[in-house]
Design an enzyme around this catalytic site. Sequence first.
Site, PDB file in Angstrom:
ATOM      1  N   HIS A   1       1.394   4.004   1.948  1.00  0.00           N
ATOM      2  CA  HIS A   1       1.900   4.801   3.060  1.00  0.00           C
ATOM      3  C   HIS A   1       3.424   4.921   3.007  1.00  0.00           C
ATOM      4  O   HIS A   1       4.127   3.985   2.628  1.00  0.00           O
ATOM      5  CB  HIS A   1       1.450   4.220   4.394  1.00  0.00           C
ATOM      6  CG  HIS A   1       0.000   4.478   4.680  1.00  0.00           C
ATOM      7  ND1 HIS A   1      -0.718   3.783   5.630  1.00  0.00           N
ATOM      8  CD2 HIS A   1      -0.871   5.377   4.137  1.00  0.00           C
ATOM      9  CE1 HIS A   1      -1.958   4.232   5.663  1.00  0.00           C
ATOM     10  NE2 HIS A   1      -2.068   5.197   4.768  1.00  0.00           N
TER      11      HIS A   1
ATOM     12  N   HIS B   1       4.782  -4.416  11.242  1.00  0.00           N
ATOM     13  CA  HIS B   1       5.081  -3.607  12.432  1.00  0.00           C
ATOM     14  C   HIS B   1       5.220  -4.524  13.640  1.00  0.00           C
ATOM     15  O   HIS B   1       4.511  -5.524  13.765  1.00  0.00           O
ATOM     16  CB  HIS B   1       3.979  -2.583  12.710  1.00  0.00           C
ATOM     17  CG  HIS B   1       3.953  -1.436  11.757  1.00  0.00           C
ATOM     18  ND1 HIS B   1       4.749  -0.315  11.918  1.00  0.00           N
ATOM     19  CD2 HIS B   1       3.235  -1.241  10.634  1.00  0.00           C
ATOM     20  CE1 HIS B   1       4.505   0.530  10.928  1.00  0.00           C
ATOM     21  NE2 HIS B   1       3.594  -0.009  10.132  1.00  0.00           N
TER      22      HIS B   1
ATOM     23  N   ASP C   1       5.860   4.906   5.075  1.00  0.00           N
ATOM     24  CA  ASP C   1       6.753   3.987   5.773  1.00  0.00           C
ATOM     25  C   ASP C   1       6.818   2.618   5.096  1.00  0.00           C
ATOM     26  O   ASP C   1       7.522   1.717   5.578  1.00  0.00           O
ATOM     27  CB  ASP C   1       6.360   3.847   7.255  1.00  0.00           C
ATOM     28  CG  ASP C   1       4.973   3.274   7.467  1.00  0.00           C
ATOM     29  OD1 ASP C   1       4.083   3.540   6.633  1.00  0.00           O
ATOM     30  OD2 ASP C   1       4.770   2.570   8.474  1.00  0.00           O
TER      31      ASP C   1
ATOM     32  N   HIS D   1       0.847  -1.198   0.000  1.00  0.00           N
ATOM     33  CA  HIS D   1       0.000   0.000   0.000  1.00  0.00           C
ATOM     34  C   HIS D   1       0.876   1.240   0.000  1.00  0.00           C
ATOM     35  O   HIS D   1       2.102   1.152   0.099  1.00  0.00           O
ATOM     36  CB  HIS D   1      -0.987  -0.019   1.169  1.00  0.00           C
ATOM     37  CG  HIS D   1      -0.359   0.086   2.535  1.00  0.00           C
ATOM     38  ND1 HIS D   1       0.383  -0.919   3.090  1.00  0.00           N
ATOM     39  CD2 HIS D   1      -0.376   1.090   3.462  1.00  0.00           C
ATOM     40  CE1 HIS D   1       0.790  -0.552   4.296  1.00  0.00           C
ATOM     41  NE2 HIS D   1       0.351   0.666   4.544  1.00  0.00           N
TER      42      HIS D   1
END
Length: 257
Positions: free
Chosen positions: A54, A169, A56, A52
């Site tokens: 984003h 994460h 990060d 995706h």
Amino acid sequence: MHIIPLPAFRDNYIWLIRDGRHAVVVDPGDAAPVLDYLAREGLQLAAILVTHHHADHVGGLGTLLSHAPVPVHGPFNERIDGVDHPVAEGDTVRIDALDLEFDVLDVPAHTAGHIAYVSRGTPPRALFCGDTLFSAGCGRLFEGSARQLADALARFAALPDDTLVYCTHEYTLSNLAFARAAEPHNPERDAYVERCQALRAANRPTLPSTIGLEKAINPFLRSDQAQIRDVLAGHSGVRPADAIECLAALRAWKDTF
């Protein structure tokens, strides 16, 4: 597959898949740890997978491509600079250098065009799920709905129990604290807490998880459990009428937990 976690930022993992000569990276938000590892191990980058948009997860693309102009596979329904092989549900990603194939799943929820990759070949499968599923948790609904999240999680739950879950994460311990609040009595979850605490104390990742484990300990995959609905009724004063309402209530509670 040999899959290596490359820590980035405060709590991200960039997953690197390698053999003796080549490597693929998943969601490289930062180029530096990737380039350091490739140089140290004498590996050649063969491809990049993106889940995706984003920052990060994609922030390292430009620098990596300046070093190695490799194919970048990413979501068809999101605009990401550097993605030259947009893919969507039903597509297969083939990486000849490592003899790898991945099925692409559309799993919008965290973002509108989020995708996931599931490896083909000898079990166990590997699921690269970006920020849709975390161990003991799930991603925030920035651009999608609870119904979309429920559909995405159901697709993951339908995978074989031994499927390895590579989320991006290190949120496991904080997610487990919420899981204990949402479902106070879950002995398997409590044993998992102890295991994860020991891993983090040794500065080791809690990941990968497995689909079977997540179905046993992750409240977002357990929205059909009466205990969780009872807890939500006590928390908000409203008992969820169905699994979608339960999932929406869990996510809203987790957002402020």
